[in-house]
Design an enzyme around this catalytic site. Structure first.
Site, PDB file in Angstrom:
ATOM      1  N   ASP A 615       0.851  -1.189   0.000  1.00 27.67           N
ATOM      2  CA  ASP A 615       0.000   0.000   0.000  1.00 27.67           C
ATOM      3  C   ASP A 615       0.890   1.244   0.000  1.00 27.67           C
ATOM      4  OD1 ASP A 615      -2.870   1.138   0.559  1.00 27.67           O
ATOM      5  OD2 ASP A 615      -1.530   2.195   1.938  1.00 27.67           O
ATOM      6  N   GLU A 658      -4.583   2.358  -4.439  1.00 30.09           N
ATOM      7  CA  GLU A 658      -3.120   2.429  -4.359  1.00 30.09           C
ATOM      8  C   GLU A 658      -2.524   1.145  -3.787  1.00 30.09           C
ATOM      9  OE1 GLU A 658      -4.697   4.463  -0.582  1.00 30.09           O
ATOM     10  OE2 GLU A 658      -5.263   4.244  -2.684  1.00 30.09           O
TER      11      GLU A 658
END
Length: 734
Positions: A615, A658
């Site tokens: 992440d 993301e």
């Protein structure tokens, strides 16, 4: 087999009926010969099982009974020779010590937790009994007894970053920084012979590599195998390794066992155990520890007995005789040894370090007489017979080749030699095959000829019906000199060829056996393939063939082009359905499919697999501060970095937003964490276009057969959350 011979009988009949149709005859005969030629030579992989029981003196046995277990050093980081992984003592050296301990019924205590320089002090102070893999130096001789034999030869190498290949020579490192493990013999030699090089002393091999990757050292010096091991394990794609060659100081280094100086009897016991280690045992250890990527066959010195050493020192050189006209197996054309056996002898000569001299002869019969008379030492290729065993000793067979018969192409296929009663069949004079076939087929008139050339010429002249020899030899001759002859049958027999030595010098046989054991089966096959490339070239003449094949070629080309277009369109459609449009890595749908397949494979074969959830830290702030276009650029750049630094077996995809997911097959959580740490450092050190530092957090989990995929992903998410709690830019394992 019945169908096989029936097919060839049909083909042979076609050859006869089409004798006046040149193209048809040649085409069918070509098929016949080509199919027979697919019978490739095979090498006998028969190990030398000779093993003498370990006999100890009364004093040696008493020492082993009355002393505690051997205390042996273990290095923390010197793979693949000597290292610790997840608390386990591993490596070639430690397995070698375990092998010796088994032979001696001896217990071993591995001593861990010290640096190399500390172990030298422990040995000097008699706090440990053995140090494995030691290079003999003058300083160490003051407090160490070294084993008579070496365990292996260690080749040194220099490691540099890609682009700095000029520093892969020690002469170019003057005034530069060179990383070297403290206490390794490299340090002593470098200080003495290369004082202009700045030495950066490290605790272990991995630290030396990090000195290079971090830019603090221009190069690192270490064992080639150790550098190879680490660069493959940690996926260093920006490093270059080159062996140190043609350097009088850093030559191939024999590694011995170092024994505490107050235990000379222990040295005699270790020497005796090392002398009993067989080639098969060494082969097994080598295959286990030196089969990793980019690491070619690792050489260890052959352990010659004192009698073998004395023999080799006395001989100075060896002489041999050959079959002068037996290509591609061997020949002595213009007094030069050529063929498969010549290449094999070149390898053996390097291993025994003695030159070999060819004594040219005019025939195989003369070669046999030469070795009978003691004028040459050995024959590189010979078949064992009862008669020859009266004056020769044979190694294990190392080359096998089927026997075939050659005739004119107008004759039918020969399914059985017994059908050739009263026919004349040629065999080279002196061949062991002559007596065998003469006894088995008394109704066939076997004729001895001087050479294969003589035999094939007699077929053309009509003096003999056929000629028998090795498939490779006949194919070679037909291609080059006798294109109007064919291979027309295969015998149930085959040549089994060995190296043959004189019976009055049996020790040479054991020397050759040990040398052959060091030439692996793949190398032997490569030698054969170099010479045995059977290519049939037939001249075709027919007025309609050229336009026919031209039209056929056009049709085939059109169909292939259309097939290529369809395949290309299908590939693009598949990519669109599987690929994330922004980052060009796999999308969520394909990741889900691959997770299911990985679960099935792991459950069936009980192999591990892990996932890494990545992440991007503070990604919302990047979007808010620089805009979504810059945010997209960051995601594209990170996807490219991840893809570039993963193994081919790893699958990377965009999990959403993301987040990226990496699926690592055949990988434990601990191994996946190493990959994740490398990726974390790569992202942190990358310069993005908007000039801000970007970091990422990682969560790692391993699949368990007692859980499901959803639980695996939840575990990875929990680990990712733990990395966030640490302050981000971290790796956590669930």
């Amino acid at each position: 087999m019945v169908l096989f011979f029936s097919f060839f009988q049909i083909c042979s009949s076609m050859c006869i009926h089409a004798v006046n149709r040149n193209f048809s005859r040649q085409l069918v005969c070509f098929i016949l010969s080509a199919l027979l030629s697919t019978v490739r030579p095979t090498y006998a992989d028969v190990p030398n099982t000779t093993h003498q029981p370990l006999e100890l003196s009364i004093e040696q046995e008493s020492y082993l009974r009355n002393h505690p277990p051997l205390r042996v050093h273990v290095e923390e980081m010197w793979p693949p020779f000597n290292y610790i992984e997840y608390g386990q003592v591993k490596g070639f050296s430690n397995d070698y010590i375990r092998l010796l301990a088994t032979k001696l019924s001896l217990k071993v205590d591995f001593v861990t937790g010290h640096k190399w320089s500390d172990y030298l002090t422990l040995l000097k102070d008699h706090q440990i009994d053995l140090i494995t893999n030691m290079k003999i130096t003058d300083d160490r001789k003051k407090y160490t007894l070294f084993s008579k034999y070496s365990m292996f030869d260690e080749t040194d190498a220099l490691l540099v970053q890609v682009g700095n290949e000029r520093y892969t020579r020690l002469e170019n490192l003057k005034g530069k920084n060179l990383a070297v493990v403290k206490g390794f013999f490299h340090e002593e030699l470098l200080k003495r012979h290369y004082p202009e090089i700045n030495l950066l002393l490290t605790s272990n091999s991995l630290e030396s590599i990090h000195q290079v990757t971090d830019g603090r050292a221009d190069a690192a010096i270490e064992s080639f195998a150790a550098l190879n091991f680490y660069t493959n394990k940690y996926f260093y794609s920006n490093l270059h390794i080159r062996k140190i060659q043609s350097n009088p100081i850093f030559t191939s280094q024999p590694q011995h066992i170092g024994i505490r100086s107050d235990k000379p009897i222990l040295k005699t016991i270790i020497d005796k155990a090392m002398a009993s280690v067989t080639e098969q045992e060494l082969n097994a250890l080598t295959k286990r520890w030196f089969s990793f990527s980019n690491q070619k066959h690792y050489e260890w010195p052959i352990q010659w007995t004192s009698q073998e050493k004395k023999y080799l020192a006395h001989k100075k050189f060896l002489t041999f005789c050959t079959e002068p006209d037996w290509m591609p197996l061997e020949s002595s054309l213009d007094d030069q040894h050529l063929g498969i056996s010549a290449d094999l002898l070149n390898l053996i000569a390097k291993k025994i370090e003695i030159p070999m001299e060819l004594l040219p002869t005019k025939s195989w019969a003369e070669s046999l007489q030469m070795i009978k008379d003691g004028k040459c030492d050995f024959l590189p290729m010979a078949a064992k017979t009862v008669d020859r065993e009266q004056y020769l000793v044979f190694t294990r067979p190392y080359f096998k080749s089927p026997l075939v018969i050659t005739t004119l192409p107008t004759l039918p296929f020969i399914a059985d030699l017994s059908s050739l009663s009263n026919h004349k069949i040629g065999i080279v004079e002196g061949y062991a095959l002559f007596d065998i076939l003469k006894s088995e087929y008394p109704n066939i008139h076997f004729i001895e000829v001087d050479s294969i050339t003589s035999g094939l010429s007699k077929i053309k002249k009509g003096e003999i019906f056929g000629y028998i020899d090795s498939l490779e030899v006949i194919s070679y001759a037909i291609q080059r000199s006798f294109p109007d002859l064919i291979i027309n049958g295969k015998l149930d027999l085959s040549w089994q060829l060995s190296m043959a030595t004189r019976k009055d010098e049996p020790i040479l046989n054991t020397i050759f056996e040990k040398s052959l054991d060091r030439i692996d089966i793949n190398t032997q096959k490569q030698l054969a393939n170099k010479w045995v490339s059977v290519q049939y070239k037939q001249h075709i003449s027919h007025p309609y063939l050229v336009p026919f094949f031209a039209v056929l070629l056009c049709i085939i080309s059109f169909l292939l082009y259309r097939q290529w277009l369809l395949k290309n369109y299908n590939r693009k459609l598949q990519e669109l359905s599987e690929t994330d449009s922004l980052t060009q890595v796999y999308n969520r749908r394909l990741l889900d499919d691959f997770l299911v397949k990985s679960e099935s494979k792991a459950s069936r074969y009980e192999t591990p697999f892990s996932v890494i959830l990545c992440d991007v830290d503070h990604f919302k702030e990047i979007n808010d501060e620089h805009g979504h276009l810059i945010g997209d650029e960051v995601l594209v750049a990170i996807a490219a970095l991840l893809k570039k630094n993963l193994r081919k077996a790893d699958l990377l995809g965009r999990w959403g937003g993301e987040e990226f997911l990496i699926i690592s097959t055949n990988t434990t959580a601990e191994q996946a964490a190493i990959v994740a740490e490398k990726l974390r450092v790569t992202i942190e050190s990358h310069e993005f276009n908007h000039s801000n530092t970007v970091t990422a957090s990682f969560g790692v989990s391993q699949y368990s057969k007692d859980s499901e995929i959803n639980q695996l992903l939840n575990d990875a998410d929990e680990a990712l959350y733990a990395s966030k709690k640490k302050g981000r830019n971290a790796v956590s394992i669930y």
